[in-house]
Motif scaffolding. Structure first.
Motif, PDB file in Angstrom:
ATOM      1  N   ALA A  50     -10.770  19.746  75.016  1.00  0.00           N
ATOM      2  CA  ALA A  50     -10.448  20.124  73.634  1.00  0.00           C
ATOM      3  C   ALA A  50     -10.891  21.554  73.352  1.00  0.00           C
ATOM      4  O   ALA A  50     -10.186  22.326  72.696  1.00  0.00           O
ATOM      5  CB  ALA A  50     -11.105  19.161  72.658  1.00  0.00           C
ATOM      6  N   THR A  51     -12.064  21.924  73.854  1.00  0.00           N
ATOM      7  CA  THR A  51     -12.564  23.287  73.667  1.00  0.00           C
ATOM      8  C   THR A  51     -11.648  24.302  74.321  1.00  0.00           C
ATOM      9  O   THR A  51     -11.315  25.332  73.715  1.00  0.00           O
ATOM     10  CB  THR A  51     -13.988  23.415  74.234  1.00  0.00           C
ATOM     11  N   ALA A  52     -11.232  24.029  75.541  1.00  0.00           N
ATOM     12  CA  ALA A  52     -10.335  24.952  76.245  1.00  0.00           C
ATOM     13  C   ALA A  52      -9.021  25.112  75.495  1.00  0.00           C
ATOM     14  O   ALA A  52      -8.507  26.234  75.342  1.00  0.00           O
ATOM     15  CB  ALA A  52     -10.080  24.446  77.668  1.00  0.00           C
ATOM     16  N   ALA A  53      -8.480  24.003  74.999  1.00  0.00           N
ATOM     17  CA  ALA A  53      -7.228  24.071  74.248  1.00  0.00           C
ATOM     18  C   ALA A  53      -7.414  24.855  72.954  1.00  0.00           C
ATOM     19  O   ALA A  53      -6.569  25.674  72.574  1.00  0.00           O
ATOM     20  CB  ALA A  53      -6.726  22.651  73.946  1.00  0.00           C
ATOM     21  N   TYR A  54      -8.529  24.632  72.268  1.00  0.00           N
ATOM     22  CA  TYR A  54      -8.807  25.303  70.995  1.00  0.00           C
ATOM     23  C   TYR A  54      -8.957  26.811  71.184  1.00  0.00           C
ATOM     24  O   TYR A  54      -8.349  27.608  70.471  1.00  0.00           O
ATOM     25  CB  TYR A  54     -10.075  24.708  70.380  1.00  0.00           C
ATOM     26  N   VAL A  55      -9.744  27.210  72.158  1.00  0.00           N
ATOM     27  CA  VAL A  55      -9.993  28.637  72.378  1.00  0.00           C
ATOM     28  C   VAL A  55      -8.738  29.340  72.879  1.00  0.00           C
ATOM     29  O   VAL A  55      -8.402  30.426  72.408  1.00  0.00           O
ATOM     30  CB  VAL A  55     -11.186  28.840  73.341  1.00  0.00           C
TER      31      VAL A  55
END
Length: 114
Positions: A50-55
């Motif tokens: 989720a973090t990778a997608a968000y950033v």
């Protein structure tokens, strides 16, 4: 076209907004006494995914993808993931540039060398 510094600054602003939303949600939960239920467990997918997608969506300036990624995990978890990613990225850049992490962070934020 926005340079790398501008994108970093905008991304940090979005992270701050997510943090503020998280704080507001925690205050609401504390005042209403609501407990985390099954809906929260359904959102607890892979934090770093989720973090990778968000950033990456933030870098691409894709608000819809950012919102979708932010809905996958709790705001607190996303904040932790973004912080962890930032730390790892700074360490990698510092090693690559043979500089201190402090110097790399200051350069990315457009601050003068300390």
């Amino acid at each position: 076209m926005i340079g790398r510094q501008g994108k970093v600054i905008r991304l940090l602003g979005r992270i701050r907004e997510a943090w503020d939303r998280s704080r507001a949600a925690r205050r609401t939960d504390a005042t209403t006494g609501t407990e985390t239920g099954a809906g929260e467990r359904a959102r607890s997918r892979n934090l770093f995914d989720a973090t990778a997608a968000y950033v990456s969506a933030g870098v691409d300036d894709d608000r819809d993808r950012m919102d979708e990624a932010a809905d996958r995990v709790s705001p607190e978890a996303l904040s932790f993931g973004v912080n962890e990613l930032a730390c790892r990225a700074v360490i990698a850049l510092a090693r690559e540039r043979d500089e201190s992490p402090r110097d790399v962070v200051r350069a990315l934020l457009g601050l003068p060398a300390a």
